[in-house]
Design a protein around this motif. Structure first.
Motif, PDB file in Angstrom:
ATOM      1  N   ASP A 285       0.886  -1.173   0.030  1.00 12.56           N
ATOM      2  CA  ASP A 285      -0.121   0.163  -0.101  1.00 12.56           C
ATOM      3  C   ASP A 285       0.885   1.152   0.034  1.00 12.56           C
ATOM      4  O   ASP A 285       0.486   2.287  -0.502  1.00 12.56           O
ATOM      5  N   HIS A 286       2.018   1.389   0.750  1.00 14.27           N
ATOM      6  CA  HIS A 286       2.879   2.359   0.805  1.00 14.27           C
ATOM      7  C   HIS A 286       3.552   2.743  -0.581  1.00 14.27           C
ATOM      8  O   HIS A 286       4.277   3.828  -0.733  1.00 14.27           O
ATOM      9  N   LEU A 287       3.412   1.873  -1.558  1.00 14.27           N
ATOM     10  CA  LEU A 287       3.878   2.021  -2.926  1.00 14.27           C
ATOM     11  C   LEU A 287       2.954   2.548  -4.044  1.00 14.27           C
ATOM     12  O   LEU A 287       3.330   2.040  -5.130  1.00 14.27           O
ATOM     13  N   MET A 288       1.648   2.602  -3.479  1.00 13.13           N
ATOM     14  CA  MET A 288       0.715   2.762  -4.467  1.00 13.13           C
ATOM     15  C   MET A 288       1.017   3.685  -5.610  1.00 13.13           C
ATOM     16  O   MET A 288       0.678   3.601  -6.859  1.00 13.13           O
ATOM     17  N   ASP A 289       1.480   4.860  -5.326  1.00 15.38           N
ATOM     18  CA  ASP A 289       1.815   5.945  -6.387  1.00 15.38           C
ATOM     19  C   ASP A 289       2.776   5.482  -7.260  1.00 15.38           C
ATOM     20  O   ASP A 289       2.771   5.680  -8.644  1.00 15.38           O
ATOM     21  N   GLU A 290       3.942   4.723  -6.760  1.00 15.65           N
ATOM     22  CA  GLU A 290       4.981   4.212  -7.547  1.00 15.65           C
ATOM     23  C   GLU A 290       4.389   3.117  -8.331  1.00 15.65           C
ATOM     24  O   GLU A 290       4.858   2.882  -9.686  1.00 15.65           O
ATOM     25  N   ILE A 291       3.648   2.096  -8.031  1.00 20.86           N
ATOM     26  CA  ILE A 291       3.082   1.170  -8.853  1.00 20.86           C
ATOM     27  C   ILE A 291       2.068   1.727  -9.948  1.00 20.86           C
ATOM     28  O   ILE A 291       2.325   1.387 -11.208  1.00 20.86           O
ATOM     29  N   ILE A 292       1.363   2.832  -9.555  1.00 22.94           N
ATOM     30  CA  ILE A 292       0.460   3.419 -10.464  1.00 22.94           C
ATOM     31  C   ILE A 292       1.467   4.089 -11.571  1.00 22.94           C
ATOM     32  O   ILE A 292       1.295   4.023 -12.828  1.00 22.94           O
ATOM     33  N   ALA A 293       2.566   4.597 -11.362  1.00 27.30           N
ATOM     34  CA  ALA A 293       3.607   5.317 -12.144  1.00 27.30           C
ATOM     35  C   ALA A 293       4.096   4.328 -13.083  1.00 27.30           C
ATOM     36  O   ALA A 293       4.258   4.491 -14.355  1.00 27.30           O
ATOM     37  N   TYR A 294       4.278   3.070 -12.514  1.00 25.96           N
ATOM     38  CA  TYR A 294       5.000   2.212 -13.410  1.00 25.96           C
ATOM     39  C   TYR A 294       4.224   1.576 -14.355  1.00 25.96           C
ATOM     40  O   TYR A 294       4.382   1.265 -15.771  1.00 25.96           O
TER      41      TYR A 294
END
Length: 99
Positions: A61-70
Motif C-alpha cells: 500500500d505504501h507504494l501505491m503511487d509508484e505502482i501506478i506510475a510504473y
C-alpha cells in the motif's frame, strides 16, 4: 508481513501477468489486478497463485503511487493488454476500451 520494496514493482507486475491476470492503473486513484473475463473455475484455479504473489511481495500500500506510475510507463504497458478502465460516479470500475 513482509513489506515490498520499490525495486520489486516490475517483478510484481510480471508475476501478475504471468499467471494470466491483467493489472491496470485507474487514473491516480489506484490499481487493480485480476480478470473479469475468467470463469469461476479459472478464478479458483489462480487463487493459490494470487496468494503466493501476496505472500512473496508483501504489503505494498505504501507504494501505491509508484505502482501506478510504473503501470503508466510504456515499457510496462508493452507487456500488458492495453485496456483502459475508469470509475463511474459511484466508485465502481468499468472497462472503457480494449485494444
Amino acid at each position: 508481513m513482509k513489506t515490498m520494496k520499490e525495486k520489486d514493482i516490475p517483478a510484481l507486475v510480471q508475476a501478475v501477468v504471468d499467471i494470466g491476470c491483467d493489472i491496470h492503473a485507474i487514473g491516480r486513484w489506484g490499481y487493480v489486478f485480476g480478470d473479469g473475463d475468467l470463469t469461476p473455475a479459472q478464478q479458483r484455479a489462480i487463487a493459490p497463485q494470487l496468494r503466493w504473489i501476496a505472500e512473496t511481495y508483501g504489503e505494498r500500500d505504501h507504494l501505491m503511487d509508484e505502482i501506478i506510475a510504473y503501470l503508466g510507463r510504456s515499457d510496462a504497458m508493452s507487456r500488458l493488454s492495453r485496456r483502459q478502465v475508469s470509475t463511474d460516479g459511484g466508485g465502481r470500475i468499468r472497462l472503457v476500451s480494449k485494444t
